[in-house]
Design an enzyme around this catalytic site. Sequence first.
Site, PDB file in Angstrom:
ATOM      1  N   TYR A 172      42.445 -15.247  47.399  1.00 35.75           N
ATOM      2  CA  TYR A 172      41.912 -15.011  46.050  1.00 35.75           C
ATOM      3  C   TYR A 172      40.945 -13.830  46.086  1.00 35.75           C
ATOM      4  O   TYR A 172      41.036 -12.907  45.259  1.00 35.75           O
ATOM      5  CB  TYR A 172      41.199 -16.289  45.593  1.00 35.75           C
ATOM      6  CG  TYR A 172      40.476 -16.197  44.280  1.00 35.75           C
ATOM      7  CD1 TYR A 172      41.141 -16.407  43.082  1.00 35.75           C
ATOM      8  CD2 TYR A 172      39.105 -15.940  44.248  1.00 35.75           C
ATOM      9  CE1 TYR A 172      40.459 -16.345  41.867  1.00 35.75           C
ATOM     10  CE2 TYR A 172      38.422 -15.875  43.043  1.00 35.75           C
ATOM     11  CZ  TYR A 172      39.099 -16.077  41.856  1.00 35.75           C
ATOM     12  OH  TYR A 172      38.430 -16.021  40.666  1.00 35.75           O
TER      13      TYR A 172
ATOM     14  N   SER B 125      35.757 -11.304  40.096  1.00 34.34           N
ATOM     15  CA  SER B 125      35.023 -12.493  40.535  1.00 34.34           C
ATOM     16  C   SER B 125      33.917 -12.076  41.495  1.00 34.34           C
ATOM     17  O   SER B 125      34.042 -11.054  42.195  1.00 34.34           O
ATOM     18  CB  SER B 125      35.983 -13.431  41.266  1.00 34.34           C
ATOM     19  OG  SER B 125      35.272 -14.444  41.937  1.00 34.34           O
TER      20      SER B 125
END
Length: 280
Positions: free
Chosen positions: A165, A152
Amino acid sequence: MKLEGKVAVITGAGSGFGRQCSQLFSSEGANIAVVDIDSERAAGTVELVEQQGGKAIAITADVSVEQQVNSAVAAAVEHFGKLDIMFANAGVVSRGGVPSVAGGEEVEFQDLTDADWQHVLGVNLSGVVYAAKAAVPYLRDNGGGTILATSSAASLVAYHNIAMYSATKAGVNGLVRGLSLDLGKYGIRVNAICPTHGMSPNFLMPPGSPVVGQSYEQVAGPWDPSISPIPLKLNRPPSLLDNAKVALFLASDDSQYLSGLVLPSTDGGTLARVGMWFAE
Ligand code: ADP
């Protein structure tokens, strides 16, 4: 056809990015093992692939449980006869992270529980470790292949409210770089893709917008590049397909000499800018 005759296992392929990649990879000639914790979603992706004339099977597995990942990869090889592409894509956003994605709940970091941490760590990082471990013997016996992980942009720069995350995705980048050294001798390439925009339109919209599964236009109306935070001004918003095309590049022989790469997709110059959300 960029993936003619290839066999791809794609985790988290029951929706979103994994589903889009299943459809794109299939349209390029690959057979797809659609792995997801949600069997209905997995079946839905298989149906879409079959509708476009491709071959796919649904396999239900929780990627955070090593034995289930081993069984899933073995079942895919049993069905299709070999493995060429292991795409470890399944991921979850930490609770309270992106309210519209994670159920509208806002939770501060210090209030997250150890169960929250173990969940995001288990799916996002252990899930990639287990997928790679399970795939290596098959890829090696097949004379080489590709491991691709969904990382990401949040592994490269900071976003509010998703520190857990981000940490797991940064771990994925480290894993990919390390494995590219260790697995090169088997002809196995290992890369990560870092979607930046286009995964879910809410990243470009006010927090709280109920956007899961909807296009930017469905939620926000016509795209206006002049108010977009993306430096690259195009006449359409970035999409899942834009990200999937970069995954296709990393999965195909077009990137045959690339390994250990952590590649942003759909960033449009965003990551090149200090203070990415501020207008220049
Ligand atoms: P994105 O499009 O950003 O990848 P989605 O939430 O649409 O996000 O897709 C993630 C997929 O991963 C979902 O289909 C979900 O069911 C799946 N998934 C979530 N947790 C697991 C898990 N532990 N094991 C396997 N699949 C999972």
